[in-house]
Design an enzyme around this catalytic site. Structure first.
Site, PDB file in Angstrom:
ATOM      1  N   GLU A   1      16.066  86.721 -20.933  1.00 16.00           N
ATOM      2  CA  GLU A   1      14.618  86.519 -20.790  1.00 16.00           C
ATOM      3  C   GLU A   1      13.842  87.795 -21.090  1.00 16.00           C
ATOM      4  O   GLU A   1      12.624  87.774 -21.221  1.00 16.00           O
ATOM      5  CB  GLU A   1      14.290  85.970 -19.403  1.00 16.00           C
ATOM      6  CG  GLU A   1      14.659  86.847 -18.220  1.00 16.00           C
ATOM      7  CD  GLU A   1      16.116  86.689 -17.772  1.00 16.00           C
ATOM      8  OE1 GLU A   1      17.010  86.557 -18.631  1.00 16.00           O
ATOM      9  OE2 GLU A   1      16.357  86.722 -16.548  1.00 16.00           O
ATOM     10  N   ARG A   2      14.569  88.939 -21.212  1.00 13.34           N
ATOM     11  CA  ARG A   2      13.860  90.177 -21.524  1.00 13.34           C
ATOM     12  C   ARG A   2      13.609  90.316 -23.028  1.00 13.34           C
ATOM     13  O   ARG A   2      12.748  91.071 -23.444  1.00 13.34           O
ATOM     14  CB  ARG A   2      14.651  91.381 -20.999  1.00 13.34           C
ATOM     15  CG  ARG A   2      14.505  91.487 -19.482  1.00 13.34           C
ATOM     16  CD  ARG A   2      15.275  92.638 -18.930  1.00 13.34           C
ATOM     17  NE  ARG A   2      16.629  92.227 -18.613  1.00 13.34           N
ATOM     18  CZ  ARG A   2      17.562  93.054 -18.149  1.00 13.34           C
ATOM     19  NH1 ARG A   2      17.293  94.313 -17.961  1.00 13.34           N
ATOM     20  NH2 ARG A   2      18.766  92.611 -17.870  1.00 13.34           N
TER      21      ARG A   2
ATOM     22  N   GLU B   1      28.900 101.937 -14.288  1.00 13.32           N
ATOM     23  CA  GLU B   1      28.265 101.747 -15.599  1.00 13.32           C
ATOM     24  C   GLU B   1      26.817 102.211 -15.510  1.00 13.32           C
ATOM     25  O   GLU B   1      26.048 101.708 -14.676  1.00 13.32           O
ATOM     26  CB  GLU B   1      28.308 100.271 -16.020  1.00 13.32           C
ATOM     27  CG  GLU B   1      27.679 100.065 -17.386  1.00 13.32           C
ATOM     28  CD  GLU B   1      27.708  98.627 -17.879  1.00 13.32           C
ATOM     29  OE1 GLU B   1      27.486  97.712 -17.070  1.00 13.32           O
ATOM     30  OE2 GLU B   1      27.945  98.424 -19.081  1.00 13.32           O
TER      31      GLU B   1
ATOM     32  N   LYS C   1      20.979  80.332 -24.275  1.00 10.01           N
ATOM     33  CA  LYS C   1      19.988  80.817 -23.297  1.00 10.01           C
ATOM     34  C   LYS C   1      19.985  82.331 -23.450  1.00 10.01           C
ATOM     35  O   LYS C   1      20.823  83.022 -22.898  1.00 10.01           O
ATOM     36  CB  LYS C   1      20.421  80.392 -21.887  1.00 10.01           C
ATOM     37  CG  LYS C   1      19.331  80.308 -20.846  1.00 10.01           C
ATOM     38  CD  LYS C   1      18.700  81.583 -20.389  1.00 10.01           C
ATOM     39  CE  LYS C   1      19.532  82.648 -19.778  1.00 10.01           C
ATOM     40  NZ  LYS C   1      18.799  83.944 -19.749  1.00 10.01           N
TER      41      LYS C   1
ATOM     42  N   SER D   1      26.397  91.609 -17.509  1.00 10.90           N
ATOM     43  CA  SER D   1      26.998  92.541 -16.551  1.00 10.90           C
ATOM     44  C   SER D   1      28.200  91.912 -15.845  1.00 10.90           C
ATOM     45  O   SER D   1      28.312  90.683 -15.766  1.00 10.90           O
ATOM     46  CB  SER D   1      25.940  92.950 -15.532  1.00 10.90           C
ATOM     47  OG  SER D   1      25.439  91.787 -14.902  1.00 10.90           O
TER      48      SER D   1
ATOM     49  N   PHE E   1      20.661  91.379 -23.025  1.00 16.46           N
ATOM     50  CA  PHE E   1      19.439  91.873 -23.685  1.00 16.46           C
ATOM     51  C   PHE E   1      19.730  92.865 -24.802  1.00 16.46           C
ATOM     52  O   PHE E   1      18.868  93.133 -25.642  1.00 16.46           O
ATOM     53  CB  PHE E   1      18.520  92.543 -22.644  1.00 16.46           C
ATOM     54  CG  PHE E   1      18.908  93.964 -22.328  1.00 16.46           C
ATOM     55  CD1 PHE E   1      18.507  95.015 -23.152  1.00 16.46           C
ATOM     56  CD2 PHE E   1      19.708  94.265 -21.231  1.00 16.46           C
ATOM     57  CE1 PHE E   1      18.882  96.324 -22.870  1.00 16.46           C
ATOM     58  CE2 PHE E   1      20.084  95.573 -20.952  1.00 16.46           C
ATOM     59  CZ  PHE E   1      19.676  96.602 -21.777  1.00 16.46           C
TER      60      PHE E   1
ATOM     61  N   CYS F   1      27.574  97.989 -25.024  1.00 16.73           N
ATOM     62  CA  CYS F   1      28.738  97.805 -24.157  1.00 16.73           C
ATOM     63  C   CYS F   1      29.929  98.591 -24.704  1.00 16.73           C
ATOM     64  O   CYS F   1      30.945  98.724 -24.037  1.00 16.73           O
ATOM     65  CB  CYS F   1      29.084  96.343 -24.023  1.00 16.73           C
ATOM     66  SG  CYS F   1      29.607  95.644 -25.565  1.00 16.73           S
TER      67      CYS F   1
HETATM   68  P1  NAD Z   1      22.746  90.595 -17.119  1.00 13.04           P
HETATM   69  O1  NAD Z   1      24.046  90.266 -16.504  1.00 13.04           O
HETATM   70  O2  NAD Z   1      21.644  91.065 -16.246  1.00 13.04           O
HETATM   71  O3  NAD Z   1      22.154  89.306 -17.877  1.00 13.04           O
HETATM   72  C1  NAD Z   1      22.882  88.620 -18.869  1.00 13.04           C
HETATM   73  C2  NAD Z   1      22.451  87.168 -18.894  1.00 13.04           C
HETATM   74  O4  NAD Z   1      22.765  86.563 -17.643  1.00 13.04           O
HETATM   75  C3  NAD Z   1      20.966  86.957 -19.125  1.00 13.04           C
HETATM   76  O5  NAD Z   1      20.801  85.885 -20.026  1.00 13.04           O
HETATM   77  C4  NAD Z   1      20.441  86.628 -17.740  1.00 13.04           C
HETATM   78  O6  NAD Z   1      19.343  85.732 -17.767  1.00 13.04           O
HETATM   79  C5  NAD Z   1      21.624  85.955 -17.069  1.00 13.04           C
HETATM   80  N1  NAD Z   1      21.686  86.208 -15.629  1.00 13.04           N
HETATM   81  C6  NAD Z   1      21.336  87.361 -14.993  1.00 13.04           C
HETATM   82  N2  NAD Z   1      21.576  87.248 -13.668  1.00 13.04           N
HETATM   83  C7  NAD Z   1      22.091  86.015 -13.467  1.00 13.04           C
HETATM   84  C8  NAD Z   1      22.538  85.315 -12.311  1.00 13.04           C
HETATM   85  N3  NAD Z   1      22.505  85.880 -11.100  1.00 13.04           N
HETATM   86  N4  NAD Z   1      23.013  84.065 -12.457  1.00 13.04           N
HETATM   87  C9  NAD Z   1      23.053  83.501 -13.674  1.00 13.04           C
HETATM   88  N5  NAD Z   1      22.642  84.106 -14.812  1.00 13.04           N
HETATM   89  C10 NAD Z   1      22.162  85.352 -14.716  1.00 13.04           C
HETATM   90  O7  NAD Z   1      23.049  91.629 -18.289  1.00 13.04           O
HETATM   91  P2  NAD Z   1      22.008  92.417 -19.214  1.00 13.04           P
HETATM   92  O8  NAD Z   1      21.311  93.444 -18.399  1.00 13.04           O
HETATM   93  O9  NAD Z   1      21.207  91.470 -20.016  1.00 13.04           O
HETATM   94  O10 NAD Z   1      23.005  93.141 -20.230  1.00 13.04           O
HETATM   95  C11 NAD Z   1      23.611  94.379 -19.969  1.00 13.04           C
HETATM   96  C12 NAD Z   1      25.022  94.202 -19.504  1.00 13.04           C
HETATM   97  O11 NAD Z   1      25.735  93.442 -20.450  1.00 13.04           O
HETATM   98  C13 NAD Z   1      25.784  95.511 -19.380  1.00 13.04           C
HETATM   99  O12 NAD Z   1      26.564  95.467 -18.225  1.00 13.04           O
HETATM  100  C14 NAD Z   1      26.652  95.535 -20.622  1.00 13.04           C
HETATM  101  O13 NAD Z   1      27.830  96.312 -20.510  1.00 13.04           O
HETATM  102  C15 NAD Z   1      26.954  94.099 -20.767  1.00 13.04           C
HETATM  103  N6  NAD Z   1      27.360  93.756 -22.130  1.00 13.04           N
HETATM  104  C16 NAD Z   1      28.677  93.487 -22.337  1.00 13.04           C
HETATM  105  C17 NAD Z   1      29.112  93.185 -23.604  1.00 13.04           C
HETATM  106  C18 NAD Z   1      30.570  92.926 -23.867  1.00 13.04           C
HETATM  107  O14 NAD Z   1      30.894  92.583 -24.969  1.00 13.04           O
HETATM  108  N7  NAD Z   1      31.447  93.071 -22.887  1.00 13.04           N
HETATM  109  C19 NAD Z   1      28.196  93.152 -24.663  1.00 13.04           C
HETATM  110  C20 NAD Z   1      26.866  93.416 -24.407  1.00 13.04           C
HETATM  111  C21 NAD Z   1      26.453  93.723 -23.123  1.00 13.04           C
END
Ligand code: NAD
Length: 496
Positions: free
Chosen positions: A183-184, A389, A180, A233, A156, A288
């Site tokens: 969704e937020r 985190e 994909k 995450s 997001f 991140c």
């Molecule tokens: P998230 O893991 O909640 O969601 C990311 C994506 O995964 C979304 O599209 C979501 O729909 C999908 N998703 C969520 N739960 C899932 C599941 N159980 N099974 C399958 N798909 C699922 O992450 P977020 O809250 O959107 O983003 C924040 C996180 O992303 C933080 O931990 C941040 O550090 C990380 N991030 C990392 C980088 C990097 O380059 N390493 C860059 C940006 C963000």
């Protein structure tokens, strides 16, 4: 400034060159985190809808693969111009659905555009290599070919940029693509795909499906999907890496982070304060690459502690569309509650609150998810918080006697997305570059975000895979190598 069109109430998917209303029974509200206003409703698309997008991408693949690279990049040149022309409009949408400031939203779009520009170099970057006469009359060549249908699942926090770590390279290499988004924050990609529609890309080359876990699982299990890119995450990154791998797919999964900055006493303290203030609290700490822990060494402890607390306290917090605002809200009320409970935990574990951003009062933001900049001093290396985190505007301060001890904090961390050092010593900087256990290193830099022509190189629990996003790594990830050994000479030269 261009005013964004009022968002559609129900967000459609974009499949096979057409906007399609989702038939899903599950929908989720998209909320402006600064105001609490509902912006739109996003479908959690089911397996049948996602499979339709995958089938469309698979059908488009043979013709797209045969399209010469030079022709494949022409729509990207158009896309670059469209993104430039609509930069303010897209930035406004990002601010509305994500909460970051308008300036931060524009900055992330600049990086998106940069990735489009780099991918326009595919006719050079995708080249293989060859050697004549590996044996008499025999030549050997390595060529790169696209994989087929590839997909990205994104986070997001950078709705405009993250999909662009993947999309331009994937299609320029001759693959067909499905994104994909989170969704937020689905509105940014919705508008971006309206622009993509105007680039002349054939139907099915790029597809947009909105959804959550069910949509992702369909991508992970579908036999026609060859590769998956993920940003989010760490627990989800690990899950996706394992499930994609079990199904024989390539995967590159970027996870969470806990980024450290070490401040040495010889640092330019004014510059360090300004930069670390932006790194820790910019995008409300939801980057991140945000600095989350500052490790001060020796005399830096007092000077930095005082200056960063003062700088953080002076940040103007509010709706990111207001001109003077320097920090917006966090993404959801649940996220705010989680961040506040982690601050509580820090104090229970013995840290001292130098600046408390909980229960923030923001004029006009009564329904927003605001947490103000928070500084916790004396977070112990053994505490839970030290390596959790937070993903919010919270900076922990820890103290070390020397660079060895400071590096110890980084070694103990499960994450390795970024590490930074502030110093005026070349020797310390060189040592840090050499030893710091993270994939993106900043020397007197607070957010060491690689330019598009370098890989976004997380380590440890911040990345699962081999090839990273962006640049040459993206070309490697989105192509497979084929080696051809050829004999055209009439004689058979091999001596047995
Ligand atoms: P998230 O893991 O909640 O969601 C990311 C994506 O995964 C979304 O599209 C979501 O729909 C999908 N998703 C969520 N739960 C899932 C599941 N159980 N099974 C399958 N798909 C699922 O992450 P977020 O809250 O959107 O983003 C924040 C996180 O992303 C933080 O931990 C941040 O550090 C990380 N991030 C990392 C980088 C990097 O380059 N390493 C860059 C940006 C963000």
């Amino acid at each position: 400034m261009t005013v964004a069109a009022p968002p559609l109430t129900k967000i459609p998917n974009y499949i096979n060159g057409q906007w399609q209303d989702s038939t899903s029974n599950e929908w989720q509200d998209v909320i402006n985190p600064a105001t609490g206003e509902t912006l739109a409703s996003v479908p959690l698309s089911d397996a049948a809808e996602v499979s339709k997008a995958i089938d469309a991408a698979a059908a488009a693949y043979p013709a797209w693969r045969r399209t010469p690279p030079e022709d494949r990049i022409q729509p990207l040149f158009k896309l670059k111009q469209l993104l430039e022309d609509h930069l303010d409009e897209l930035a406004r949408i990002i601010t509305q659905e994500n909460g970051k400031t308008f300036a931060e939203a524009k900055a992330e779009l600049r990086r998106a555009i940069e990735n489009v520009e780099v991918a326009c170099g595919i006719p050079m970057m995708m080249q293989g290599y060859n050697l004549e006469d590996v044996a008499r009359g025999i030549d050997e060549t390595m060529i790169r070919q696209p994989l087929g249908v590839v997909a990205a699942v994104t986070a997001f926090n950078f709705p405009g940029m993250i999909p662009f770590w993947f999309l331009p390279y994937a299609i320029a290499c001759g693959n067909t693509f499905i994104v994909k988004p989170s969704e937020r924050v689905p509105l940014t990609m919705r508008r971006t795909f309206e622009l993509l529609e105007r680039t002349g890309l054939p139907a099915g080359v790029v597809n947009l499906v909105n959804g959550g876990k069910a949509a992702v699982d369909t991508i992970l299990d579908h036999p026609k999907v060859r590769a998956v890119s993920f940003v989010g995450s760490t627990p989800v990154a690990k899950y996706i890496y394992a499930r994609a791998g079990a199904n024989g797919k390539r995967a590159q999964c970027q996870g969470g982070a806990k980024n450290h900055v070490i401040v040495l006493p010889d640092a330019d303290m004014k510059m360090a304060t300004q930069i670390i203030n932006d790194s820790a609290f910019g995008c409300a700490g939801q980057r991140c690459l945000a600095v989350s822990v500052a490790v001060t060494v020796g005399e830096a402890q007092k000077t930095f502690r005082d200056s960063i607390t003062e700088a953080a306290a002076s940040l103007r917090v509010g709706n990111g569309l207001d001109k003077d605002v320097q920090m917006g809200p966090v993404i959801t009320s649940q996220s705010r509650a989680r961040i506040e409970s982690l601050i509580d935990r820090g104090t229970r574990e013995g840290a001292k609150l130098l600046l408390d951003g909980r229960s923030a009062k923001v004029q006009g933001g009564e329904n927003g998810n605001f947490v103000k900049p928070t500084v916790l001093d004396g977070v112990s290396a053994e505490s839970d918080l030290a390596d959790t985190e937070i993903f919010g505007p919270v900076l922990s301060l820890v103290h070390a006697n020397n660079l060895d001890d400071a590096l110890g904090f980084l070694e103990r961390s499960a994450y390795g997305n970024q590490a930074s050092l502030f110093t005026s010593s070349g020797a310390a900087a060189r040592r840090f570059r050499y030893e710091a256990p993270a994939g993106n290193i900043g020397i007197n830099i607070g957010v060491a975000a690689p330019m598009a022509y370098f890989p976004f190189s997380g380590w440890k629990d911040s990345f699962f895979g081999v090839q990273h996003g962006q640049g040459r790594d993206a070309v490697e990830f989105y192509t497979e190598k084929k080696v051809v050994v050829e004999r055209w000479a009439a004689d058979h030269s091999r001596k047995f």
